[in-house]
Motif scaffolding. Structure first.
Motif, PDB file in Angstrom:
ATOM      1  N   GLY B  16       0.794  -1.223   0.000  1.00 47.06           N
ATOM      2  CA  GLY B  16       0.000   0.000   0.000  1.00 47.06           C
ATOM      3  C   GLY B  16       0.823   1.268   0.000  1.00 47.06           C
ATOM      4  N   ALA B  17       2.107   1.146   0.330  1.00 48.80           N
ATOM      5  CA  ALA B  17       2.960   2.337   0.383  1.00 48.80           C
ATOM      6  C   ALA B  17       3.376   2.756  -1.025  1.00 48.80           C
ATOM      7  CB  ALA B  17       4.194   2.055   1.235  1.00 48.80           C
ATOM      8  N   ILE B  44      10.841  -7.606 -17.638  1.00 50.64           N
ATOM      9  CA  ILE B  44       9.591  -7.100 -18.198  1.00 50.64           C
ATOM     10  C   ILE B  44       9.730  -5.605 -18.434  1.00 50.64           C
ATOM     11  CG2 ILE B  44       7.119  -6.794 -17.740  1.00 50.64           C
ATOM     12  CD1 ILE B  44       7.476  -9.282 -15.823  1.00 50.64           C
ATOM     13  N   ASN B  45       9.417  -5.185 -19.668  1.00 53.46           N
ATOM     14  CA  ASN B  45       9.477  -3.761 -19.986  1.00 53.46           C
ATOM     15  C   ASN B  45       8.443  -2.993 -19.186  1.00 53.46           C
ATOM     16  OD1 ASN B  45      11.030  -4.885 -21.999  1.00 53.46           O
ATOM     17  ND2 ASN B  45      10.331  -3.456 -23.541  1.00 53.46           N
ATOM     18  N   LEU B  46       8.858  -1.922 -18.555  1.00 53.15           N
ATOM     19  CA  LEU B  46       7.903  -1.056 -17.879  1.00 53.15           C
ATOM     20  C   LEU B  46       7.677   0.208 -18.710  1.00 53.15           C
ATOM     21  CD1 LEU B  46       9.136  -1.335 -14.181  1.00 53.15           C
ATOM     22  CD2 LEU B  46       7.246  -2.550 -15.282  1.00 53.15           C
ATOM     23  N   PHE B  47       8.778   0.893 -18.999  1.00 55.57           N
ATOM     24  CA  PHE B  47       8.681   2.134 -19.745  1.00 55.57           C
ATOM     25  C   PHE B  47       9.877   2.299 -20.678  1.00 55.57           C
ATOM     26  CE2 PHE B  47       5.108   3.989 -17.638  1.00 55.57           C
ATOM     27  CZ  PHE B  47       5.191   3.611 -16.316  1.00 55.57           C
ATOM     28  N   TYR B  48       9.576   2.810 -21.835  1.00 55.16           N
ATOM     29  CA  TYR B  48      10.596   3.316 -22.743  1.00 55.16           C
ATOM     30  C   TYR B  48      10.459   4.828 -22.682  1.00 55.16           C
ATOM     31  CZ  TYR B  48      12.775   4.663 -27.155  1.00 55.16           C
ATOM     32  OH  TYR B  48      13.549   5.265 -28.107  1.00 55.16           O
ATOM     33  N   ILE B  49      11.420   5.506 -22.051  1.00 52.69           N
ATOM     34  CA  ILE B  49      11.182   6.906 -21.711  1.00 52.69           C
ATOM     35  C   ILE B  49      12.470   7.718 -21.769  1.00 52.69           C
ATOM     36  CG2 ILE B  49      11.266   6.334 -19.225  1.00 52.69           C
ATOM     37  CD1 ILE B  49       9.107   8.610 -18.873  1.00 52.69           C
ATOM     38  N   SER B  51      12.708  10.712 -22.537  1.00 56.25           N
ATOM     39  CA  SER B  51      12.399  12.027 -21.972  1.00 56.25           C
ATOM     40  C   SER B  51      10.913  12.075 -21.644  1.00 56.25           C
ATOM     41  CB  SER B  51      12.762  13.149 -22.947  1.00 56.25           C
ATOM     42  OG  SER B  51      11.966  13.053 -24.106  1.00 56.25           O
ATOM     43  N   GLY B  52      10.532  13.029 -20.800  1.00 56.06           N
ATOM     44  CA  GLY B  52       9.125  13.237 -20.520  1.00 56.06           C
ATOM     45  C   GLY B  52       8.584  12.345 -19.421  1.00 56.06           C
ATOM     46  N   THR B  53       7.277  12.242 -19.373  1.00 60.48           N
ATOM     47  CA  THR B  53       6.566  11.502 -18.333  1.00 60.48           C
ATOM     48  C   THR B  53       5.576  10.546 -18.965  1.00 60.48           C
ATOM     49  OG1 THR B  53       6.779  13.310 -16.729  1.00 60.48           O
ATOM     50  CG2 THR B  53       5.014  11.722 -16.352  1.00 60.48           C
ATOM     51  N   LYS B  54       5.516   9.343 -18.404  1.00 62.10           N
ATOM     52  CA  LYS B  54       4.534   8.360 -18.843  1.00 62.10           C
ATOM     53  C   LYS B  54       3.902   7.717 -17.623  1.00 62.10           C
ATOM     54  CE  LYS B  54       6.586   7.028 -23.284  1.00 62.10           C
ATOM     55  NZ  LYS B  54       7.085   5.892 -24.099  1.00 62.10           N
ATOM     56  N   GLN B  55       2.676   7.248 -17.804  1.00 60.76           N
ATOM     57  CA  GLN B  55       2.000   6.552 -16.712  1.00 60.76           C
ATOM     58  C   GLN B  55       1.369   5.291 -17.246  1.00 60.76           C
ATOM     59  OE1 GLN B  55      -0.383   8.950 -14.162  1.00 60.76           O
ATOM     60  NE2 GLN B  55      -0.902   7.220 -12.853  1.00 60.76           N
ATOM     61  N   ASN B  56       1.417   4.249 -16.406  1.00 57.28           N
ATOM     62  CA  ASN B  56       0.768   2.996 -16.729  1.00 57.28           C
ATOM     63  C   ASN B  56       0.222   2.403 -15.432  1.00 57.28           C
ATOM     64  OD1 ASN B  56      -0.145   0.594 -17.704  1.00 57.28           O
ATOM     65  ND2 ASN B  56       1.846  -0.179 -18.356  1.00 57.28           N
ATOM     66  N   GLY B  57      -1.049   2.652 -15.181  1.00 53.89           N
ATOM     67  CA  GLY B  57      -1.665   2.147 -13.953  1.00 53.89           C
ATOM     68  C   GLY B  57      -1.042   2.788 -12.726  1.00 53.89           C
ATOM     69  N   ARG B  58      -0.552   1.926 -11.821  1.00 54.19           N
ATOM     70  CA  ARG B  58       0.038   2.428 -10.580  1.00 54.19           C
ATOM     71  C   ARG B  58       1.473   2.905 -10.757  1.00 54.19           C
ATOM     72  NH1 ARG B  58       1.294  -1.067  -7.438  1.00 54.19           N
ATOM     73  NH2 ARG B  58       1.010  -2.931  -8.705  1.00 54.19           N
ATOM     74  N   LEU B  59       2.026   2.682 -11.933  1.00 51.13           N
ATOM     75  CA  LEU B  59       3.414   3.065 -12.191  1.00 51.13           C
ATOM     76  C   LEU B  59       3.466   4.285 -13.090  1.00 51.13           C
ATOM     77  CD1 LEU B  59       3.818   0.119 -11.141  1.00 51.13           C
ATOM     78  CD2 LEU B  59       5.614  -0.112 -12.851  1.00 51.13           C
ATOM     79  N   ILE B  74       6.164   4.165  -7.910  1.00 53.10           N
ATOM     80  CA  ILE B  74       5.241   3.049  -7.698  1.00 53.10           C
ATOM     81  C   ILE B  74       4.263   3.484  -6.614  1.00 53.10           C
ATOM     82  CG2 ILE B  74       4.994   0.616  -7.102  1.00 53.10           C
ATOM     83  CD1 ILE B  74       7.951   0.245  -7.851  1.00 53.10           C
ATOM     84  N   SER B  75       2.996   3.492  -6.943  1.00 52.84           N
ATOM     85  CA  SER B  75       2.002   3.883  -5.939  1.00 52.84           C
ATOM     86  C   SER B  75       1.211   2.662  -5.495  1.00 52.84           C
ATOM     87  CB  SER B  75       1.065   4.947  -6.513  1.00 52.84           C
ATOM     88  OG  SER B  75       0.320   4.420  -7.582  1.00 52.84           O
ATOM     89  N   SER B  76       0.702   2.735  -4.275  1.00 53.99           N
ATOM     90  CA  SER B  76      -0.125   1.652  -3.704  1.00 53.99           C
ATOM     91  C   SER B  76       0.505   0.289  -3.967  1.00 53.99           C
ATOM     92  CB  SER B  76      -1.541   1.705  -4.299  1.00 53.99           C
ATOM     93  OG  SER B  76      -2.114   2.974  -4.108  1.00 53.99           O
ATOM     94  N   SER B  77       1.747   0.128  -3.526  1.00 55.36           N
ATOM     95  CA  SER B  77       2.524  -1.065  -3.879  1.00 55.36           C
ATOM     96  C   SER B  77       1.816  -2.351  -3.448  1.00 55.36           C
ATOM     97  CB  SER B  77       3.917  -0.992  -3.245  1.00 55.36           C
ATOM     98  OG  SER B  77       3.813  -0.863  -1.853  1.00 55.36           O
ATOM     99  N   GLN B  78       2.075  -3.396  -4.235  1.00 54.35           N
ATOM    100  CA  GLN B  78       1.514  -4.719  -3.983  1.00 54.35           C
ATOM    101  C   GLN B  78       2.658  -5.718  -3.882  1.00 54.35           C
ATOM    102  OE1 GLN B  78      -1.219  -5.429  -7.218  1.00 54.35           O
ATOM    103  NE2 GLN B  78      -2.547  -3.710  -6.639  1.00 54.35           N
TER     104      GLN B  78
END
Lengths: 114, 107
Positions: B16-17, B44-49, B51-59, B74-78
């Motif tokens: 949850g943290a 596992i690929n999370l982001f190709y970034i 520059s800039g900002t990207k979001q994918n769900g809780r990440l 990482i928000s609301s960690s599981q």
């Protein structure tokens, strides 16, 4: 294929023997990379293929290591006269092409040299 | 070659943290990716970034190329977020990985 595949998934070999590891990249990807990850460590770059260009072999740790890429697709990493320090997970990745392309990794081959 | 530093090296969270992982690099780059290596070793690929900002769900991730760093949030960690998070950068043909941040999320 749907993703990068590697074979075998596990390989146990005796010190001094030669091994071949195979990588099938994603269909249409022209760039292919080999990396090595020792236990609990980060990834170490080994070799990079891009299309028909000469490969970048700058990461190969010794002349016992070599790699080929046939027909611009499948690649084989060969380790001759294996040593115990060669034990690691060997990872392959592919990407669409040069420059700023995203890499996709296979599941790796875990090599154990006894 | 280019240097990549990740921090912290280890992180333990309660479920949850929220957390922030950092990647600093020593030179301009063409490419930056974040990966999650799960307990079975799969990257596992999370982001190709680059520059800039990207979001994918809780990440989410932000790269400030001019200041040579990237952040992974990482928000609301599981518990399934546990594993090692790698930052990888590329400058021309030079591809480098950081040493990773080992994340453990406790139930």
């Amino acid at each position: 294929g749907a993703g990068v595949s590697q074979s075998p998934s596990n390989k146990v070999t005796e010190k001094g023997k030669d091994v071949e590891l195979r990588c099938d990249p994603i269909s249409g990807h022209t760039a292919l990379y080999w990396y090595r990850q020792s236990l609990g460590q980060g990834l170490e770059f080994l070799i990079y293929f891009q299309g028909n260009s000469a490969p970048d072999k700058s990461g190969l740790p010794s002349d016992r290591f070599s790699a080929e890429r046939t027909g611009g697709s499948v690649s084989t990493l060969t380790i001759q006269r294996t040593q115990q320090e060669d034990s690691a997970v060997y990872l392959c990745a592919s990407s669409r092409g040069t420059g700023s392309n995203e890499q996709y990794f296979g599941p790796g081959t875990r090599l154990t040299v006894t | 070659g280019i240097q990549v530093e990740q921090s912290p090296p280890d992180l333990i969270l309660q479920e949850g943290a929220n957390s922030t992982l950092r990647c600093n690099f020593s030179d301009s780059v063409n490419n930056l990716q974040w990966f999650h290596q799960n307990p079975w070793g799969q990257l596992i690929n999370l982001f190709y970034i680059p520059s800039g900002t990207k979001q994918n769900g809780r990440l989410s991730a932000t790269t400030v190329a001019t200041e040579r760093y990237s952040l992974l949030y990482i928000s609301s960690s599981q518990t399934t977020d546990s594993g090692v998070y790698f930052c990888a950068v590329r400058r021309n043909n030079d591809m480098r990985f950081g040493a990773g941040t080992r994340l453990t999320v406790k139930p």
